[in-house]
Design a protein around this motif. Sequence first.
Motif, PDB file in Angstrom:
ATOM      1  N   ALA A 210       0.828  -1.202   0.000  1.00 34.58           N
ATOM      2  CA  ALA A 210       0.000   0.000   0.000  1.00 34.58           C
ATOM      3  C   ALA A 210       0.867   1.259   0.000  1.00 34.58           C
ATOM      4  O   ALA A 210       0.574   2.239  -0.703  1.00 34.58           O
ATOM      5  N   ILE A 211       1.945   1.240   0.772  1.00 36.29           N
ATOM      6  CA  ILE A 211       2.858   2.394   0.797  1.00 36.29           C
ATOM      7  C   ILE A 211       3.519   2.582  -0.559  1.00 36.29           C
ATOM      8  O   ILE A 211       3.656   3.716  -1.051  1.00 36.29           O
ATOM      9  N   ALA A 219      -2.473   5.866  -6.184  1.00 36.22           N
ATOM     10  CA  ALA A 219      -3.677   6.393  -5.541  1.00 36.22           C
ATOM     11  C   ALA A 219      -3.273   7.066  -4.236  1.00 36.22           C
ATOM     12  O   ALA A 219      -2.164   6.844  -3.722  1.00 36.22           O
ATOM     13  N   SER A 220      -4.171   7.856  -3.697  1.00 34.16           N
ATOM     14  CA  SER A 220      -3.918   8.492  -2.404  1.00 34.16           C
ATOM     15  C   SER A 220      -4.062   7.472  -1.284  1.00 34.16           C
ATOM     16  O   SER A 220      -4.642   6.395  -1.465  1.00 34.16           O
ATOM     17  N   ALA A 221      -3.557   7.820  -0.112  1.00 33.12           N
ATOM     18  CA  ALA A 221      -3.694   6.942   1.042  1.00 33.12           C
ATOM     19  C   ALA A 221      -5.166   6.672   1.339  1.00 33.12           C
ATOM     20  O   ALA A 221      -5.565   5.529   1.613  1.00 33.12           O
ATOM     21  N   GLU A 222      -5.977   7.736   1.254  1.00 34.77           N
ATOM     22  CA  GLU A 222      -7.401   7.582   1.534  1.00 34.77           C
ATOM     23  C   GLU A 222      -8.065   6.619   0.558  1.00 34.77           C
ATOM     24  O   GLU A 222      -8.895   5.788   0.954  1.00 34.77           O
ATOM     25  N   ASP A 223      -7.706   6.704  -0.717  1.00 34.16           N
ATOM     26  CA  ASP A 223      -8.355   5.851  -1.710  1.00 34.16           C
ATOM     27  C   ASP A 223      -7.855   4.409  -1.635  1.00 34.16           C
ATOM     28  O   ASP A 223      -8.627   3.469  -1.854  1.00 34.16           O
ATOM     29  N   VAL A 224      -6.576   4.226  -1.314  1.00 37.39           N
ATOM     30  CA  VAL A 224      -6.079   2.856  -1.123  1.00 37.39           C
ATOM     31  C   VAL A 224      -6.814   2.206   0.043  1.00 37.39           C
ATOM     32  O   VAL A 224      -7.269   1.057  -0.043  1.00 37.39           O
ATOM     33  N   ASP A 225      -6.952   2.939   1.132  1.00 40.37           N
ATOM     34  CA  ASP A 225      -7.646   2.394   2.300  1.00 40.37           C
ATOM     35  C   ASP A 225      -9.123   2.120   2.004  1.00 40.37           C
ATOM     36  O   ASP A 225      -9.679   1.098   2.423  1.00 40.37           O
ATOM     37  N   ALA A 226      -9.754   3.036   1.278  1.00 40.64           N
ATOM     38  CA  ALA A 226     -11.164   2.834   0.936  1.00 40.64           C
ATOM     39  C   ALA A 226     -11.345   1.591   0.069  1.00 40.64           C
ATOM     40  O   ALA A 226     -12.330   0.846   0.217  1.00 40.64           O
ATOM     41  N   LEU A 239      -3.090   1.652   5.385  1.00 42.64           N
ATOM     42  CA  LEU A 239      -2.293   2.840   5.691  1.00 42.64           C
ATOM     43  C   LEU A 239      -2.738   3.485   6.995  1.00 42.64           C
ATOM     44  O   LEU A 239      -1.898   3.917   7.797  1.00 42.64           O
ATOM     45  N   LYS A 240      -4.021   3.529   7.235  1.00 45.00           N
ATOM     46  CA  LYS A 240      -4.481   4.021   8.543  1.00 45.00           C
ATOM     47  C   LYS A 240      -4.019   3.068   9.638  1.00 45.00           C
ATOM     48  O   LYS A 240      -3.630   3.505  10.738  1.00 45.00           O
TER      49      LYS A 240
END
Length: 295
Positions: A210-211, A219-226, A239-240
């Motif tokens: 993910a990193i 993608a952004s951290a938010e979108d990877v997590d979503a 990431l969170k």
Amino acid sequence: MTESGTRTAFPAALPQVCGVVGGGRMGAGIAHALLLAGSEAVVLERDTDAAAAAAGRVERAMRASADRGKIDDPAPLLKRLRTATRYEDLSGCGLVVEAVPEDLDLKLTTLRAVEDAVAAGTVIASNTSSISLDTLAQALAHPERVLGLHFFNPVPASRLVEVVLAPATGDALRERAVAWVEQLGKTAVVVHDAPGFASSRLGVALGLEAIRMVESGVASAEDVDAAMSLGYGHPTGPLKLTDIVGLDVRLGIARYLERELGPRFAPPALLVEKVEQGHLGRKSGRGFYEWPGKA
């Protein structure tokens, strides 16, 4: 087996008095779980200031449990909490869980000091998330009483404990450890000693990838997590979760796994850079996310 050749008898029920070495967020959470299960908890720290801070963490966790309706009154449980600054104060414990930072030399020093202080029948557990249990156990005089009890952060909310067996860990202790985890209201997953065990190995692999995706602009951290939360049902994105665990902790585990298992666990440059900048996640107030009020 003991030196006399007789088999060590481990208590069937969670010991009445249990020790935790290290009263940080993880150690305080373990003490919280032990208190909820009915044991007395002795939290050992390096000095009186650190011990007082550890007691404060346990008290806040207990009051949060009361606020969520998990317990009625935290006061009777907190009466069973003690803090200490000398290893000798662990002498009456039937179980001692080491919860110091993920550093091999520190853990070896800690476990040897615990063994010198406790009785012959005391079980010694490490909360290590990646270090070889065999390496830790074989450094002690009686490796047969050593195993891993890998709790997950935050301990009060987590339902999982990884029971990690070293080669010297006998079946009797395995059975007792699983029963103790159930008494703590959690589920035991039993794994044999291997780098990263099961949870850290898989979790770190996902987190590192993910990193790399954020680092390369996928993608952004938010979108990877979503994507992982909505697409795969993960309660928290990788990431969170890295922010919650601590970027420095993730980096240390990744470097260890890289040494043991090869370059697929090499930490991304972005992770190294953030740690060097002091962006360690929730505990520093900034990681892949901003954490207002947490710095």
